[in-house]
Design a protein around this motif. Structure first.
Motif, PDB file in Angstrom:
ATOM      1  N   THR A  64       0.837  -1.209   0.000  1.00  0.00           N
ATOM      2  CA  THR A  64       0.000   0.000   0.000  1.00  0.00           C
ATOM      3  C   THR A  64       0.868   1.253   0.000  1.00  0.00           C
ATOM      4  O   THR A  64       0.615   2.197  -0.766  1.00  0.00           O
ATOM      5  N   THR A  67       2.416   1.625  -3.408  1.00  0.00           N
ATOM      6  CA  THR A  67       1.400   2.052  -4.370  1.00  0.00           C
ATOM      7  C   THR A  67       1.119   3.537  -4.204  1.00  0.00           C
ATOM      8  O   THR A  67       1.071   4.285  -5.183  1.00  0.00           O
ATOM      9  N   ASP A  68       0.951   3.966  -2.956  1.00  0.00           N
ATOM     10  CA  ASP A  68       0.694   5.378  -2.682  1.00  0.00           C
ATOM     11  C   ASP A  68       1.860   6.264  -3.124  1.00  0.00           C
ATOM     12  O   ASP A  68       1.661   7.435  -3.455  1.00  0.00           O
ATOM     13  N   GLN A 109       8.390   4.691   2.867  1.00  0.00           N
ATOM     14  CA  GLN A 109       7.758   5.995   3.067  1.00  0.00           C
ATOM     15  C   GLN A 109       8.728   7.127   2.755  1.00  0.00           C
ATOM     16  O   GLN A 109       8.345   8.129   2.153  1.00  0.00           O
TER      17      GLN A 109
END
Length: 113
Positions: A64, A67-68, A109
């Motif tokens: 996730t 993807t973000d 991140q």
């Protein structure tokens, strides 16, 4: 993308390992909980993405984040298998398998910004 030395499982094999139908495995792929590669027209899941009878802990959350961050599936796979000597296990996927998901997710991140 992935070298021939990376062990992969067909969707049928993944369904057996996870005790799910192939349709449920396809749903996991659509939902971003697993990632597959295409070889000779067929989908395969890297065996490293499974631990026992479940996906590796933290994999879905990591996918996730990637993807973000705008990563394509190919870029995700490439990053997961890229050497990184500063990580335990030397690659993000191995660090994830060694229960260092928080560190791997932090790095993902950081790449997003």
């Amino acid at each position: 993308m992935l070298g021939p030395d990376v062990a992969v499982l067909s969707l049928g094999e993944v369904s057996e390992v996870l005790s799910l139908s192939v349709n449920k495995v396809r749903q996991l792929l659509r939902d971003g909980q697993l990632l597959a590669i295409r070889r000779a027209g067929e989908l395969y899941v890297p065996a490293d993405f499974l631990a026992g009878n479940a996906p590796v802990k933290g994999l879905a959350g990591l996918l996730t984040v990637l993807t973000d961050a705008g990563f394509s599936r190919t870029e995700m796979l490439r990053w997961l298998y890229s050497e990184d000597e500063s990580l335990p296990g030397t690659t993000p996927v191995n660090a994830l398998r060694m229960n260092h998901g928080t560190e791997v997710k932090r790095r993902a991140q950081a790449m997003a910004f």
